[in-house]
Motif scaffolding. Structure first.
Motif, PDB file in Angstrom:
ATOM      1  N   THR A 144       0.847  -1.203   0.000  1.00  8.69           N
ATOM      2  CA  THR A 144       0.000   0.000   0.000  1.00  8.69           C
ATOM      3  C   THR A 144       0.877   1.246   0.000  1.00  8.69           C
ATOM      4  O   THR A 144       1.859   1.321   0.744  1.00  8.69           O
ATOM      5  N   ILE A 145       0.514   2.181  -0.861  1.00  2.53           N
ATOM      6  CA  ILE A 145       1.233   3.454  -0.913  1.00  2.53           C
ATOM      7  C   ILE A 145       0.352   4.511  -0.248  1.00  2.53           C
ATOM      8  O   ILE A 145      -0.802   4.701  -0.647  1.00  2.53           O
ATOM      9  N   ILE A 146       0.905   5.144   0.777  1.00  2.69           N
ATOM     10  CA  ILE A 146       0.149   6.193   1.467  1.00  2.69           C
ATOM     11  C   ILE A 146       0.840   7.536   1.238  1.00  2.69           C
ATOM     12  O   ILE A 146       1.967   7.592   0.733  1.00  2.69           O
ATOM     13  N   GLY A 147       0.178   8.597   1.601  1.00  3.71           N
ATOM     14  CA  GLY A 147       0.752   9.931   1.430  1.00  3.71           C
ATOM     15  C   GLY A 147      -0.355  10.957   1.443  1.00  3.71           C
ATOM     16  O   GLY A 147      -1.539  10.604   1.293  1.00  3.71           O
ATOM     17  N   ARG A 148       0.030  12.216   1.620  1.00  2.00           N
ATOM     18  CA  ARG A 148      -0.985  13.276   1.669  1.00  2.00           C
ATOM     19  C   ARG A 148      -1.684  13.420   0.316  1.00  2.00           C
ATOM     20  O   ARG A 148      -1.134  13.014  -0.701  1.00  2.00           O
ATOM     21  N   GLU A 199      -6.624   1.109   8.860  1.00  2.10           N
ATOM     22  CA  GLU A 199      -7.084  -0.173   8.298  1.00  2.10           C
ATOM     23  C   GLU A 199      -6.035  -0.818   7.390  1.00  2.10           C
ATOM     24  O   GLU A 199      -5.889  -2.041   7.389  1.00  2.10           O
ATOM     25  N   ILE A 200      -5.308   0.006   6.645  1.00  9.15           N
ATOM     26  CA  ILE A 200      -4.392  -0.581   5.661  1.00  9.15           C
ATOM     27  C   ILE A 200      -3.282  -1.416   6.322  1.00  9.15           C
ATOM     28  O   ILE A 200      -2.765  -2.346   5.715  1.00  9.15           O
ATOM     29  N   PHE A 201      -2.960  -1.083   7.591  1.00  9.31           N
ATOM     30  CA  PHE A 201      -1.900  -1.855   8.256  1.00  9.31           C
ATOM     31  C   PHE A 201      -2.349  -3.287   8.534  1.00  9.31           C
ATOM     32  O   PHE A 201      -1.534  -4.190   8.644  1.00  9.31           O
ATOM     33  N   ALA A 202      -3.656  -3.463   8.653  1.00 13.08           N
ATOM     34  CA  ALA A 202      -4.178  -4.803   8.941  1.00 13.08           C
ATOM     35  C   ALA A 202      -4.191  -5.690   7.698  1.00 13.08           C
ATOM     36  O   ALA A 202      -4.131  -6.910   7.810  1.00 13.08           O
ATOM     37  N   ILE A 203      -4.282  -5.080   6.523  1.00 15.46           N
ATOM     38  CA  ILE A 203      -4.427  -5.921   5.321  1.00 15.46           C
ATOM     39  C   ILE A 203      -3.160  -5.951   4.451  1.00 15.46           C
ATOM     40  O   ILE A 203      -3.004  -6.836   3.634  1.00 15.46           O
ATOM     41  N   LYS A 240       8.989  11.801  -3.346  1.00  9.75           N
ATOM     42  CA  LYS A 240       9.907  10.670  -3.185  1.00  9.75           C
ATOM     43  C   LYS A 240       9.329   9.671  -2.197  1.00  9.75           C
ATOM     44  O   LYS A 240       8.434  10.017  -1.420  1.00  9.75           O
ATOM     45  N   ILE A 241       9.860   8.456  -2.224  1.00  8.51           N
ATOM     46  CA  ILE A 241       9.434   7.473  -1.231  1.00  8.51           C
ATOM     47  C   ILE A 241      10.183   7.775   0.067  1.00  8.51           C
ATOM     48  O   ILE A 241      11.411   7.634   0.155  1.00  8.51           O
ATOM     49  N   ALA A 242       9.419   8.207   1.073  1.00  2.61           N
ATOM     50  CA  ALA A 242      10.044   8.585   2.341  1.00  2.61           C
ATOM     51  C   ALA A 242      10.395   7.360   3.162  1.00  2.61           C
ATOM     52  O   ALA A 242      11.377   7.367   3.906  1.00  2.61           O
ATOM     53  N   ALA A 243       9.576   6.316   3.038  1.00  8.01           N
ATOM     54  CA  ALA A 243       9.849   5.088   3.781  1.00  8.01           C
ATOM     55  C   ALA A 243       9.083   3.939   3.175  1.00  8.01           C
ATOM     56  O   ALA A 243       8.000   4.141   2.620  1.00  8.01           O
ATOM     57  N   MET A 244       9.679   2.753   3.252  1.00  6.76           N
ATOM     58  CA  MET A 244       8.941   1.547   2.849  1.00  6.76           C
ATOM     59  C   MET A 244       9.350   0.417   3.786  1.00  6.76           C
ATOM     60  O   MET A 244      10.556   0.219   4.034  1.00  6.76           O
ATOM     61  N   ALA A 245       8.368  -0.267   4.334  1.00  5.02           N
ATOM     62  CA  ALA A 245       8.670  -1.323   5.303  1.00  5.02           C
ATOM     63  C   ALA A 245       7.491  -2.278   5.382  1.00  5.02           C
ATOM     64  O   ALA A 245       6.383  -1.926   4.979  1.00  5.02           O
ATOM     65  N   PRO A 246       7.716  -3.475   5.949  1.00  5.62           N
ATOM     66  CA  PRO A 246       6.566  -4.348   6.214  1.00  5.62           C
ATOM     67  C   PRO A 246       5.578  -3.609   7.119  1.00  5.62           C
ATOM     68  O   PRO A 246       5.997  -2.772   7.933  1.00  5.62           O
ATOM     69  N   ALA A 247       4.304  -3.935   6.978  1.00  7.12           N
ATOM     70  CA  ALA A 247       3.266  -3.151   7.653  1.00  7.12           C
ATOM     71  C   ALA A 247       3.522  -2.988   9.158  1.00  7.12           C
ATOM     72  O   ALA A 247       3.358  -1.888   9.697  1.00  7.12           O
TER      73      ALA A 247
END
Lengths: 257, 251
Positions: free
Chosen positions: B31-35, B200-204, B215-222
């Motif tokens: 999942t990609i999140i951001g403002r 919710e997105i952290f659960a799925i 830019k991608i500020a961070a990417m990690a397992p949920a």
């Protein structure tokens, strides 16, 4: 200072040239995709039904009254010279050479062209065109090419109907109401109308069919992502198509005569 | 599976993506999140070739797609499906015809085979018996389900979800999320989702990435992502009510 001024004057010119180039690539791309399988005959027939069949009523109505008013005006002009017998040829030549192709094309622009821009524009705004792309279905092939073919076939057929109805409209007023001899009405048509008149009308109507579907689908395809943008695109499509039809008619007439 | 290298994109002269480096793992839900307005949907459209980057590379498997067009791009797109924000169902077609559309148009399938596959997908997304309805007759949630059925029907390797729960009430949003997760676990496709639905997105999701300032500020397992202590990320994900776990600084 001078450079900025030149830039300010040149920017809209460059934008226009760019848009013309984009329009040309648009239609070339649609024809290129038309040549590739799968060939979607059912889509083309659906568009032909929409552009052609559904425009018939408005075209017949316009043609009938155009022929009638032409006969009315022509009768009083020709009577001054004692040439009422030439009424048929005056109505038929005006219809076949000019009024048929131009008025039918303008009516198709107003009825089918505007709807075409709105339809394609809504598909753009609601991402239905992007959805086609993501399914690896080329929108030019699926959406635009059938409209172009339908315009190329449908408008000449409508123009033919327009010509016939217009001539009968002239007959109704000239012969039935104003008392012109029926035989001389038809004879003057037979002796005055030549194959090159009919051929010129067909050529005009084919090119008008292309102009309408090209401009109207292009404006919808590149509409801005808002309701206002769609409204503007529809207005621009109708105005631009109508103007191009009239300008192109002049150039084609000057070549054909 | 999908890899973006130094992707830059300007829209209307404004920089949107400013050097995105991102690798989407195969068979997982990322999942990609951001403002709002950060360019998440733009990023998604680069992955399927709906937009071309001004600079940088977009790899799908071993194919670089950023300069591809026509048939070659279509060949890559056959591996994808996409669920759009508004579902992008074709207005003039019924739900059944919408779902059958890619089968008929791409695979040239006909007859009972189409009906069987469409009914199966409609049942999976909870729209059994709704095939005759038109998109205008459906609620927002039902449209998303129909869009999902259309995305699933070709059994693609990759499905992109562009804010699939926008405009839905929380219960409906949860049911769509659950449906996406269930389908992803069941069929094992690579899923990339753009969403604002925190927590919710952290659960799925298996992985979460955050787009910030192009830019991608961070990417990690949920789970790891919730432990990130970067103040901006922390603020963004805790507004939605996520409990931020103590842990390492990432990003």
């Amino acid at each position: 200072m001078i450079i900025k001024m030149v830039e300010r004057i040149g920017a809209p010119v460059v934008a226009r040239v760019e848009e013309m180039g984009r329009m040309l690539l648009f239609v070339l791309s649609a024809f290129a995709w038309l040549m590739r399988p799968p060939f979607r005959f059912s889509h083309m027939l659906k568009q032909l039904h929409f552009i052609g069949y559904k425009s018939t009523f408005v075209v017949v109505l316009t043609a009938g009254f155009t022929g009638m008013v032409l006969a009315l005006q022509g009768y009083y002009s020709l009577r001054k010279f004692g040439s009422e017998g030439l009424l048929g040829s005056a109505v038929a030549l005006s219809m076949i050479r000019e009024l048929g192709p131009v008025l039918a094309a303008l009516m198709v622009t107003a009825r089918a062209g505007s709807a075409m821009t709105a339809e394609v524009g809504i598909m753009r705004i609601t991402e239905q065109i992007d959805a086609l792309d993501t399914m690896a279905i080329n929108p030019m092939q699926y959406l635009i090419a059938p409209k172009l073919v339908a315009g190329l076939i449908g408008v000449p057929l409508l123009v033919a109907i327009f010509d016939v109805v217009g001539i009968y409209g002239g007959y109704l007023v000239g012969v039935d109401l104003l008392g012109v001899n029926a035989g001389s009405y038809w004879n003057s048509i037979e002796s005055a109308v030549e194959w090159k008149d009919v051929y010129g009308g067909i050529l005009k109507s084919i090119s008008f069919g292309l102009i309408i579907t090209w401009i109207c689908s292009y404006k919808g395809y590149y509409t801005r992502q808002s309701a206002e943008g769609l409204g503007t695109a529809t207005t621009e499509a109708v105005v631009l198509s109508s103007v191009v039809i009239l300008v192109w008619d002049y150039f084609l007439t000057s070549v054909l005569l | 599976m999908i890899k973006l290298i130094g992707v830059e994109k300007k829209l209307g002269g404004q920089p949107v993506l400013q050097g995105v480096d991102l690798a989407i793992p195969a068979g997982k839900l990322t999942t990609i999140i951001g403002r709002s307005g950060e360019g998440k949907s733009v990023l998604l459209k680069h992955m399927i070739g709906l937009m071309q980057p001004d600079r940088g590379e977009v790899w799908v498997g071993d194919v670089e797609i950023s300069r591809l067009s026509g048939t070659r791009l279509n060949d890559v797109r056959k591996r994808f499906a996409m669920l759009f924000q508004g579902a992008a169902l074709f207005d003039s077609l019924s739900v059944f015809e919408n779902v059958a559309f890619p089968l008929r148009e791409k695979l040239r399938m006909k007859g009972p085979a189409v009906a069987q596959r469409v009914e199966e997908k409609l049942e999976q997304v909870g729209l059994k018996g709704m095939g005759h309805k038109f998109p205008a007759e459906l609620s927002g949630g039902m449209r998303k389900r129909a869009g999902l059925a259309r995305a699933l029907v070709m059994e693609p390797e990759i499905i992109l979800f562009d804010e699939p729960t926008t405009g839905l009430d929380p219960l409906m949003a949860k049911s769509i999320h659950d449906l996406i997760m269930t389908m992803q676990r069941r069929f094992g496709f690579t899923a990339v989702m753009v969403s604002h639905e925190i927590p919710e997105i952290f659960a799925i999701s298996d992985w979460v990435a955050m787009l910030r300032q192009g830019k991608i500020a961070a990417m990690a397992p949920a789970i790891e992502f919730q432990r990130i202590t970067d103040p901006d990320i922390h603020e963004f994900i805790s507004v939605g009510g996520t409990v931020v776990l103590p842990g390492s600084h990432m990003g």
